[in-house]
Design a protein around this motif. Structure first.
Motif, PDB file in Angstrom:
ATOM      1  N   SER A   1       0.923  -1.226   0.050  1.00  0.00           N
ATOM      2  CA  SER A   1      -0.035  -0.047   0.001  1.00  0.00           C
ATOM      3  C   SER A   1       0.851   1.132  -0.033  1.00  0.00           C
ATOM      4  N   VAL A   2       0.732   1.877  -1.002  1.00  0.00           N
ATOM      5  CA  VAL A   2       1.802   3.159  -1.175  1.00  0.00           C
ATOM      6  C   VAL A   2       0.750   4.500  -1.054  1.00  0.00           C
ATOM      7  N   ASP A   3       1.461   5.363  -0.224  1.00  0.00           N
ATOM      8  CA  ASP A   3       0.681   6.738   0.087  1.00  0.00           C
ATOM      9  C   ASP A   3       1.695   7.654  -0.668  1.00  0.00           C
ATOM     10  N   PHE A   4       1.078   7.991  -1.906  1.00  0.00           N
ATOM     11  CA  PHE A   4       1.687   8.962  -2.563  1.00  0.00           C
ATOM     12  C   PHE A   4       1.092  10.471  -2.221  1.00  0.00           C
ATOM     13  N   PRO A   5       1.740  11.541  -2.445  1.00  0.00           N
ATOM     14  CA  PRO A   5       0.999  12.812  -2.404  1.00  0.00           C
ATOM     15  C   PRO A   5      -0.435  12.886  -3.041  1.00  0.00           C
ATOM     16  N   THR A   6      -1.064  13.865  -2.399  1.00  0.00           N
ATOM     17  CA  THR A   6      -2.364  13.830  -2.802  1.00  0.00           C
ATOM     18  C   THR A   6      -2.124  14.671  -4.036  1.00  0.00           C
ATOM     19  N   LEU A   7      -2.967  14.082  -5.288  1.00  0.00           N
ATOM     20  CA  LEU A   7      -2.828  14.906  -6.580  1.00  0.00           C
ATOM     21  C   LEU A   7      -4.307  15.267  -6.716  1.00  0.00           C
ATOM     22  N   GLN A   8      -4.782  16.419  -6.924  1.00  0.00           N
ATOM     23  CA  GLN A   8      -5.961  16.756  -7.024  1.00  0.00           C
ATOM     24  C   GLN A   8      -6.462  16.613  -8.472  1.00  0.00           C
ATOM     25  N   ALA A   9      -5.557  16.811  -9.407  1.00  0.00           N
ATOM     26  CA  ALA A   9      -5.887  16.693 -10.932  1.00  0.00           C
ATOM     27  C   ALA A   9      -6.046  15.278 -11.415  1.00  0.00           C
ATOM     28  N   ARG A  10      -7.034  14.805 -12.086  1.00  0.00           N
ATOM     29  CA  ARG A  10      -7.068  13.334 -12.655  1.00  0.00           C
ATOM     30  C   ARG A  10      -6.074  13.172 -13.408  1.00  0.00           C
ATOM     31  N   ALA A  11      -5.758  14.204 -14.242  1.00  0.00           N
ATOM     32  CA  ALA A  11      -4.759  13.777 -15.184  1.00  0.00           C
ATOM     33  C   ALA A  11      -3.178  13.502 -14.786  1.00  0.00           C
ATOM     34  N   ASP A  12      -3.085  14.229 -13.557  1.00  0.00           N
ATOM     35  CA  ASP A  12      -1.846  13.854 -12.688  1.00  0.00           C
ATOM     36  C   ASP A  12      -1.938  12.299 -12.047  1.00  0.00           C
ATOM     37  N   ARG A  13      -2.971  11.874 -11.432  1.00  0.00           N
ATOM     38  CA  ARG A  13      -3.276  10.593 -11.117  1.00  0.00           C
ATOM     39  C   ARG A  13      -2.924   9.764 -12.022  1.00  0.00           C
ATOM     40  N   LYS A  14      -3.330  10.069 -13.189  1.00  0.00           N
ATOM     41  CA  LYS A  14      -3.407   9.049 -14.607  1.00  0.00           C
ATOM     42  C   LYS A  14      -2.027   9.001 -14.921  1.00  0.00           C
ATOM     43  N   ALA A  15      -1.272   9.965 -14.969  1.00  0.00           N
ATOM     44  CA  ALA A  15       0.104   9.918 -15.259  1.00  0.00           C
ATOM     45  C   ALA A  15       1.088   8.927 -14.375  1.00  0.00           C
ATOM     46  N   VAL A  16       0.689   9.213 -12.936  1.00  0.00           N
ATOM     47  CA  VAL A  16       1.348   8.306 -12.165  1.00  0.00           C
ATOM     48  C   VAL A  16       0.997   6.742 -12.339  1.00  0.00           C
ATOM     49  N   ASP A  17      -0.301   6.445 -12.540  1.00  0.00           N
ATOM     50  CA  ASP A  17      -0.678   5.160 -12.806  1.00  0.00           C
ATOM     51  C   ASP A  17      -0.076   4.580 -14.140  1.00  0.00           C
ATOM     52  N   ALA A  18       0.042   5.552 -14.998  1.00  0.00           N
ATOM     53  CA  ALA A  18       0.965   5.003 -16.358  1.00  0.00           C
ATOM     54  C   ALA A  18       2.412   4.681 -15.981  1.00  0.00           C
ATOM     55  N   ALA A  19       2.805   5.421 -15.450  1.00  0.00           N
ATOM     56  CA  ALA A  19       4.224   5.346 -14.644  1.00  0.00           C
ATOM     57  C   ALA A  19       4.608   4.143 -14.033  1.00  0.00           C
ATOM     58  N   ILE A  20       3.510   3.747 -13.107  1.00  0.00           N
ATOM     59  CA  ILE A  20       3.577   2.404 -12.301  1.00  0.00           C
ATOM     60  C   ILE A  20       3.502   1.430 -13.120  1.00  0.00           C
ATOM     61  N   GLU A  21       2.488   1.306 -14.137  1.00  0.00           N
ATOM     62  CA  GLU A  21       2.384   0.376 -15.087  1.00  0.00           C
ATOM     63  C   GLU A  21       3.611  -0.067 -15.969  1.00  0.00           C
ATOM     64  N   THR A  22       4.313   0.930 -16.187  1.00  0.00           N
ATOM     65  CA  THR A  22       5.576   0.788 -17.225  1.00  0.00           C
ATOM     66  C   THR A  22       6.692   0.126 -16.049  1.00  0.00           C
ATOM     67  N   ALA A  23       6.852   0.815 -14.884  1.00  0.00           N
ATOM     68  CA  ALA A  23       7.904   0.444 -14.003  1.00  0.00           C
ATOM     69  C   ALA A  23       7.688  -1.028 -13.547  1.00  0.00           C
ATOM     70  N   LEU A  24       6.371  -1.707 -13.530  1.00  0.00           N
ATOM     71  CA  LEU A  24       6.131  -3.061 -12.997  1.00  0.00           C
ATOM     72  C   LEU A  24       5.637  -3.790 -14.156  1.00  0.00           C
ATOM     73  N   ALA A  25       6.052  -3.687 -15.504  1.00  0.00           N
ATOM     74  CA  ALA A  25       5.507  -4.182 -16.602  1.00  0.00           C
ATOM     75  C   ALA A  25       5.739  -5.810 -16.359  1.00  0.00           C
ATOM     76  N   ASP A  26       6.893  -6.003 -16.006  1.00  0.00           N
ATOM     77  CA  ASP A  26       7.410  -7.396 -15.779  1.00  0.00           C
ATOM     78  C   ASP A  26       7.361  -7.939 -14.368  1.00  0.00           C
ATOM     79  N   PHE A  27       6.293  -7.645 -13.729  1.00  0.00           N
ATOM     80  CA  PHE A  27       6.165  -7.956 -12.170  1.00  0.00           C
ATOM     81  C   PHE A  27       4.609  -8.465 -12.044  1.00  0.00           C
ATOM     82  N   ASP A  28       4.606  -9.591 -11.915  1.00  0.00           N
ATOM     83  CA  ASP A  28       3.152 -10.290 -11.802  1.00  0.00           C
ATOM     84  C   ASP A  28       2.266  -9.602 -10.738  1.00  0.00           C
ATOM     85  N   HIS A  29       1.341  -8.849 -11.109  1.00  0.00           N
ATOM     86  CA  HIS A  29       0.548  -8.227 -10.089  1.00  0.00           C
ATOM     87  C   HIS A  29      -0.775  -7.528 -10.598  1.00  0.00           C
TER      88      HIS A  29
END
Length: 321
Positions: free
Chosen positions: A194-222
């Motif tokens: 469970s990761v507590d990132f900074p609060t991001l009000q803008a939905r676009a910012d949250r989606k950018a972080v989601d995309a970055a996580i998806e790329t960084a963990l692309a080869d990790f089964d989760h």
């Protein structure tokens, strides 16, 4: 150049590091003994609520486990064989019980790290400094990166990660993703992170972080949740055994005793090996471990309790006979 899984078969501890292009990218730690995934053991069904396919089993030595997938005809007091599917994991004040299920397979011990990792190669020692660096990160439970840090808190239910730093929230969240992905692999984390990132009000910012996580963990089964409005993300993967964080954070004296034995195996020169450590560490050195150290090194071994030493600062040295 190191490549693939390398395994050290230490005294009381097995260690593994995965190398890619000469860099350590993942690690594992195993403390042999107890009920571990892959083992098939004989036990007694001690509890089964009426109408349930779950219960509790007891094993020689006093260990108890949770049981699932019990057949309808199973009865309390029955001798059964069980396959271990999850090891016990604990913290300072309580333990989460291991989990087993009935099986017809023959009894067998749990696999070693070398047996459970693909194409693993057993070595005497890892490349200099690599294990120490990873282990120190686990002991500190803090991973620094440019502009911030990750703070890890392992519990039986999950590992909680707090993202902290001085960068603006969006930049801080994005900067934390790669170090987070690397730490998950290096610590061998499973279950819920469970990761507590900074609060991001803008939905676009949250989606950018989601995309970055998806790329960084692309080869990790989760699987994972999308970041919510409070900056919270859960990363969920298969959980079978404690991570390195659990071992060193929840049993620092036991971890330090194993570290001391690793250091003792590496000393060179004439003389007797003296193991100096905090008394809480010395009492964890079993006779079997000390005998194995004597066998591996061909040296006499003595211990010296020193209350002035920090638990995480044991040392081994050669002294005159």
């Amino acid at each position: 150049m190191a490549e693939g899984w390398l395994v050290e078969q230490g005294i009381g501890e097995e260690r593994a590091i995965l190398y890619h292009a000469g860099h350590a990218v993942a690690a594992r730690m195993r403390w042999p003994g107890g009920l571990e995934p892959g083992a098939v053991v004989q036990g007694v069904l001690v509890s089964k609520p009426k109408g349930s396919n779950r219960g509790r089993a007891a094993f020689p030595g006093g260990a108890e486990t949770l049981v699932d997938k019990l057949p309808r005809e199973a009865s309390e007091g029955a001798q059964m064989r069980f396959a271990v599917t999850r090891a016990s994991v604990g913290e300072a004040k309580r333990r989460k019980l291991a989990q087993v299920r009935p099986t017809d397979l023959p009894e067998r011990p749990a696999p070693s790290l070398a047996e459970s990792l693909p194409e693993a190669k057993i070595v005497q020692n890892f490349p200099a400094g690599d294990w120490e660096e990873i282990r120190d990160l686990a002991v500190e439970a803090v991973v620094d990166f440019a502009g911030g840090s990750l703070h890890f808190a392992p519990t039986p239910a999950m590992v909680v990660v707090d993202v902290d730093g001085h960068l603006p929230p969006r930049e801080l969240a994005l900067a934390a993703v790669e170090p987070l992905a690397r730490a998950i692999r290096l610590f061998g984390l499973g279950g819920i992170v469970s990761v507590d990132f900074p609060t991001l009000q803008a939905r676009a910012d949250r989606k950018a972080v989601d995309a970055a996580i998806e790329t960084a963990l692309a080869d990790f089964d989760h699987e994972r949740t999308a970041m919510n409005g409070f900056g919270f993300v859960q990363i969920v993967s298969r959980f079978e055994r404690p991570s390195m964080l659990h071992f060193v954070q929840h049993d620092p004296a036991g971890a330090a005793a194993r570290l001391l034995l690793r250091r003792a195996e590496a000393v060179e020169g004439p003389g007797r090996i003296e193991l100096a450590a905090h008394p809480a560490v010395i009492v964890r050195l079993t006779d079997n471990w000390l005998d194995e150290l004597r066998r591996r090194t061909g040296r006499e071994v003595s211990t010296r309790p020193d209350p002035a030493l920090a638990i995480e600062a044991p040392h081994a040295q050669l002294v005159p006979l």
